[in-house]
Design a protein around this motif. Structure first.
Motif, PDB file in Angstrom:
ATOM      1  N   THR A 177      44.696 -24.188 -11.456  1.00 26.78           N
ATOM      2  CA  THR A 177      45.377 -25.453 -11.350  1.00 26.78           C
ATOM      3  C   THR A 177      44.047 -26.458 -10.935  1.00 26.78           C
ATOM      4  O   THR A 177      43.114 -25.682 -10.423  1.00 26.78           O
ATOM      5  N   GLU A 178      44.075 -27.785 -10.845  1.00 29.99           N
ATOM      6  CA  GLU A 178      43.148 -28.651 -10.754  1.00 29.99           C
ATOM      7  C   GLU A 178      43.085 -28.638  -9.071  1.00 29.99           C
ATOM      8  O   GLU A 178      43.948 -28.373  -8.375  1.00 29.99           O
ATOM      9  N   PRO A 179      42.095 -28.887  -8.600  1.00 31.75           N
ATOM     10  CA  PRO A 179      40.731 -28.890  -9.098  1.00 31.75           C
ATOM     11  C   PRO A 179      40.026 -27.694  -9.659  1.00 31.75           C
ATOM     12  O   PRO A 179      40.024 -26.890  -8.920  1.00 31.75           O
ATOM     13  N   ALA A 180      39.179 -27.733 -10.474  1.00 29.33           N
ATOM     14  CA  ALA A 180      38.315 -26.570 -10.822  1.00 29.33           C
ATOM     15  C   ALA A 180      37.201 -26.371  -9.812  1.00 29.33           C
ATOM     16  O   ALA A 180      36.909 -27.285  -9.012  1.00 29.33           O
ATOM     17  N   ILE A 181      36.819 -25.167  -9.792  1.00 25.91           N
ATOM     18  CA  ILE A 181      35.635 -25.044  -8.749  1.00 25.91           C
ATOM     19  C   ILE A 181      34.315 -24.988  -9.577  1.00 25.91           C
ATOM     20  O   ILE A 181      34.053 -24.213 -10.547  1.00 25.91           O
ATOM     21  N   ILE A 182      33.232 -25.784  -9.216  1.00 26.56           N
ATOM     22  CA  ILE A 182      31.996 -25.731  -9.758  1.00 26.56           C
ATOM     23  C   ILE A 182      31.111 -24.964  -8.861  1.00 26.56           C
ATOM     24  O   ILE A 182      30.747 -25.849  -7.860  1.00 26.56           O
ATOM     25  N   ALA A 183      30.636 -24.052  -9.179  1.00 21.33           N
ATOM     26  CA  ALA A 183      29.204 -23.626  -8.297  1.00 21.33           C
ATOM     27  C   ALA A 183      28.066 -24.106  -8.758  1.00 21.33           C
ATOM     28  O   ALA A 183      27.551 -23.921  -9.789  1.00 21.33           O
ATOM     29  N   ILE A 184      27.761 -25.123  -7.985  1.00 21.83           N
ATOM     30  CA  ILE A 184      26.487 -26.082  -8.695  1.00 21.83           C
ATOM     31  C   ILE A 184      25.404 -25.385  -8.979  1.00 21.83           C
ATOM     32  O   ILE A 184      24.341 -25.879  -9.527  1.00 21.83           O
ATOM     33  N   ASP A 185      24.945 -24.297  -8.217  1.00 17.35           N
ATOM     34  CA  ASP A 185      23.795 -23.446  -8.285  1.00 17.35           C
ATOM     35  C   ASP A 185      23.944 -22.347  -9.386  1.00 17.35           C
ATOM     36  O   ASP A 185      23.171 -21.484  -9.457  1.00 17.35           O
ATOM     37  N   ASN A 186      25.049 -22.195  -9.982  1.00 15.12           N
ATOM     38  CA  ASN A 186      25.429 -20.952 -11.064  1.00 15.12           C
ATOM     39  C   ASN A 186      25.950 -21.266 -12.152  1.00 15.12           C
ATOM     40  O   ASN A 186      26.282 -20.640 -12.924  1.00 15.12           O
ATOM     41  N   VAL A 187      25.673 -22.635 -12.671  1.00 13.72           N
ATOM     42  CA  VAL A 187      25.895 -23.257 -13.865  1.00 13.72           C
ATOM     43  C   VAL A 187      24.797 -23.967 -14.699  1.00 13.72           C
ATOM     44  O   VAL A 187      23.888 -24.491 -13.626  1.00 13.72           O
ATOM     45  N   ALA A 188      24.630 -23.859 -15.870  1.00 10.96           N
ATOM     46  CA  ALA A 188      23.569 -24.473 -16.752  1.00 10.96           C
ATOM     47  C   ALA A 188      23.995 -25.839 -17.009  1.00 10.96           C
ATOM     48  O   ALA A 188      25.235 -26.310 -16.915  1.00 10.96           O
ATOM     49  N   PRO A 189      23.050 -26.668 -17.029  1.00 11.48           N
ATOM     50  CA  PRO A 189      23.062 -28.341 -17.035  1.00 11.48           C
ATOM     51  C   PRO A 189      24.443 -28.525 -18.448  1.00 11.48           C
ATOM     52  O   PRO A 189      24.894 -29.356 -18.458  1.00 11.48           O
ATOM     53  N   GLU A 190      24.252 -27.682 -19.575  1.00  8.58           N
ATOM     54  CA  GLU A 190      25.169 -27.883 -20.509  1.00  8.58           C
ATOM     55  C   GLU A 190      26.648 -27.300 -20.452  1.00  8.58           C
ATOM     56  O   GLU A 190      27.578 -27.373 -21.423  1.00  8.58           O
ATOM     57  N   ASP A 191      26.923 -26.719 -19.204  1.00 11.20           N
ATOM     58  CA  ASP A 191      28.330 -26.105 -19.001  1.00 11.20           C
ATOM     59  C   ASP A 191      29.272 -27.435 -19.233  1.00 11.20           C
ATOM     60  O   ASP A 191      29.143 -28.441 -18.783  1.00 11.20           O
ATOM     61  N   ALA A 192      30.394 -26.981 -19.545  1.00  9.39           N
ATOM     62  CA  ALA A 192      31.490 -27.907 -19.801  1.00  9.39           C
ATOM     63  C   ALA A 192      31.972 -28.598 -18.460  1.00  9.39           C
ATOM     64  O   ALA A 192      32.395 -29.338 -18.589  1.00  9.39           O
ATOM     65  N   ALA A 193      31.788 -27.822 -17.530  1.00  2.00           N
ATOM     66  CA  ALA A 193      32.125 -28.465 -16.225  1.00  2.00           C
ATOM     67  C   ALA A 193      31.596 -29.881 -16.051  1.00  2.00           C
ATOM     68  O   ALA A 193      32.257 -30.731 -15.370  1.00  2.00           O
ATOM     69  N   PHE A 194      30.249 -30.047 -16.454  1.00  3.33           N
ATOM     70  CA  PHE A 194      29.675 -31.099 -16.462  1.00  3.33           C
ATOM     71  C   PHE A 194      29.969 -32.367 -17.337  1.00  3.33           C
ATOM     72  O   PHE A 194      29.498 -33.550 -17.472  1.00  3.33           O
ATOM     73  N   GLY A 195      31.001 -32.044 -18.161  1.00  4.86           N
ATOM     74  CA  GLY A 195      31.360 -32.795 -19.351  1.00  4.86           C
ATOM     75  C   GLY A 195      32.160 -34.265 -18.748  1.00  4.86           C
ATOM     76  O   GLY A 195      32.134 -35.240 -19.425  1.00  4.86           O
ATOM     77  N   ASP A 196      32.672 -33.882 -17.553  1.00  7.09           N
ATOM     78  CA  ASP A 196      33.557 -34.923 -16.871  1.00  7.09           C
ATOM     79  C   ASP A 196      32.511 -36.021 -16.246  1.00  7.09           C
ATOM     80  O   ASP A 196      31.606 -35.527 -15.493  1.00  7.09           O
ATOM     81  N   ALA A 197      32.719 -37.147 -16.562  1.00  7.09           N
ATOM     82  CA  ALA A 197      31.633 -38.094 -16.049  1.00  7.09           C
ATOM     83  C   ALA A 197      32.064 -38.291 -14.462  1.00  7.09           C
ATOM     84  O   ALA A 197      30.921 -38.597 -13.791  1.00  7.09           O
ATOM     85  N   ASN A 198      32.999 -37.942 -13.910  1.00  9.63           N
ATOM     86  CA  ASN A 198      33.321 -37.942 -12.541  1.00  9.63           C
ATOM     87  C   ASN A 198      33.438 -36.537 -11.869  1.00  9.63           C
ATOM     88  O   ASN A 198      34.143 -36.387 -11.040  1.00  9.63           O
ATOM     89  N   TRP A 199      32.759 -35.608 -12.290  1.00  9.56           N
ATOM     90  CA  TRP A 199      32.848 -34.241 -11.834  1.00  9.56           C
ATOM     91  C   TRP A 199      32.812 -34.027 -10.482  1.00  9.56           C
ATOM     92  O   TRP A 199      33.526 -33.184  -9.937  1.00  9.56           O
ATOM     93  N   SER A 200      32.010 -34.578  -9.687  1.00  9.66           N
ATOM     94  CA  SER A 200      31.825 -34.378  -8.307  1.00  9.66           C
ATOM     95  C   SER A 200      32.891 -34.872  -7.512  1.00  9.66           C
ATOM     96  O   SER A 200      32.933 -34.581  -6.340  1.00  9.66           O
ATOM     97  N   GLU A 201      33.556 -35.859  -8.102  1.00  6.01           N
ATOM     98  CA  GLU A 201      34.817 -36.363  -7.137  1.00  6.01           C
ATOM     99  C   GLU A 201      36.150 -35.696  -7.648  1.00  6.01           C
ATOM    100  O   GLU A 201      36.913 -35.578  -6.658  1.00  6.01           O
ATOM    101  N   ARG A 202      36.118 -35.105  -8.730  1.00 11.38           N
ATOM    102  CA  ARG A 202      37.409 -34.579  -9.271  1.00 11.38           C
ATOM    103  C   ARG A 202      37.739 -33.115  -9.188  1.00 11.38           C
ATOM    104  O   ARG A 202      38.570 -32.614  -9.259  1.00 11.38           O
TER     105      ARG A 202
END
Length: 232
Positions: free
Chosen positions: A143-168
């Motif tokens: 369920t939301e929110p997804a967990i984004i490990a910012i030091d463990n994903v590449a820039p092209e990861d789908a997690a960054f596809g959301d324009a407001n990923w840091s807030e959501r």
């Protein structure tokens, strides 16, 4: 080589260091480390610290971009082999950690109304090869929110596809032995930096950076206790 192939190989030392420097340079465009240090170098962080930090929001020009570049810088810095460590490596870790700490206190309350940050159990967040991560394998929960490990994903990861990923989404750092550190946990971010520096061979610069992080961590905890006292 195309971007999606970045995680299919281990960059050589020059590439790894070059990419870490690139993200640190980008970090200078979205934050002011001078102002961040002004917050951090206080000998005693008192009750007025939180109000003062609000006045220093100029420290972070773009919180989302600052978090992104800190995560990528740490990702590459963690991938540097012991034999290739440059003298400035601890200083680079310190700068990224301090910027994340500033982003955390400028984005949330000083103690989350006295509540401790959520705890997550270890799930192999720190792979043997930090760069050996396939795109699209970022942490997530049903369920939301997804967990984004910012030091463990590449820039092209789908997690960054959301324009407001840091807030959501729930942003974390991947800890080596103790699960994850949530980016609303200022003290936890500082401890992460200490643990990362200690994971590599000791140096004079490294111990100096550790001392700075420890002193700030102690002052920040005291500030939170005082803030909670005055809220009662």
């Amino acid at each position: 080589m195309e971007a999606q192939e970045e995680t299919a190989y281990m960059p050589d030392a020059d590439t790894t260091l070059g990419m870490s420097l690139y993200h640190l340079i980008c970090l200078k465009l979205v934050s002011s480390f001078v102002d961040i240090e002004r917050l951090a170098e206080r000998k005693s962080v008192g009750v007025g610290f939180w109000q003062q930090s609000r006045q220093h929001e100029r420290s972070i020009y773009s919180r989302q971009q600052a978090i992104f570049h800190c995560g990528q810088a740490l990702r590459y810095l963690r991938a540097v082999s012991i034999g290739s460590l440059p003298w400035w490596w601890p200083t680079a870790v310190h700068r990224a950690i301090m910027t994340l700490w500033a982003a955390s206190i400028l984005g949330t309350g000083p103690s989350q109304n006295g509540e401790a940050p959520p705890v997550y159990s270890p799930k192999e967040f720190w792979p043997r090869d930090p760069m050996d991560i396939e795109s699209g394998t970022n942490l997530s929960i049903a369920t939301e929110p997804a967990i984004i490990a910012i030091d463990n994903v590449a820039p092209e990861d789908a997690a960054f596809g959301d324009a407001n990923w840091s807030e959501r989404h729930l942003l974390v750092l991947s800890s080596r032995d103790e699960g994850v550190v949530v980016l609303t946990d200022g003290a936890g971010i500082l401890q992460y930096g200490i643990s990362l520096i200690h994971a590599f061979p000791s140096s004079i610069d490294g111990e100096a950076m550790v001392t700075r992080l420890k002193e700030l961590g102690q002052a920040w905890k005291q500030s939170n206790r005082e803030q909670m006292y005055y809220q009662c």
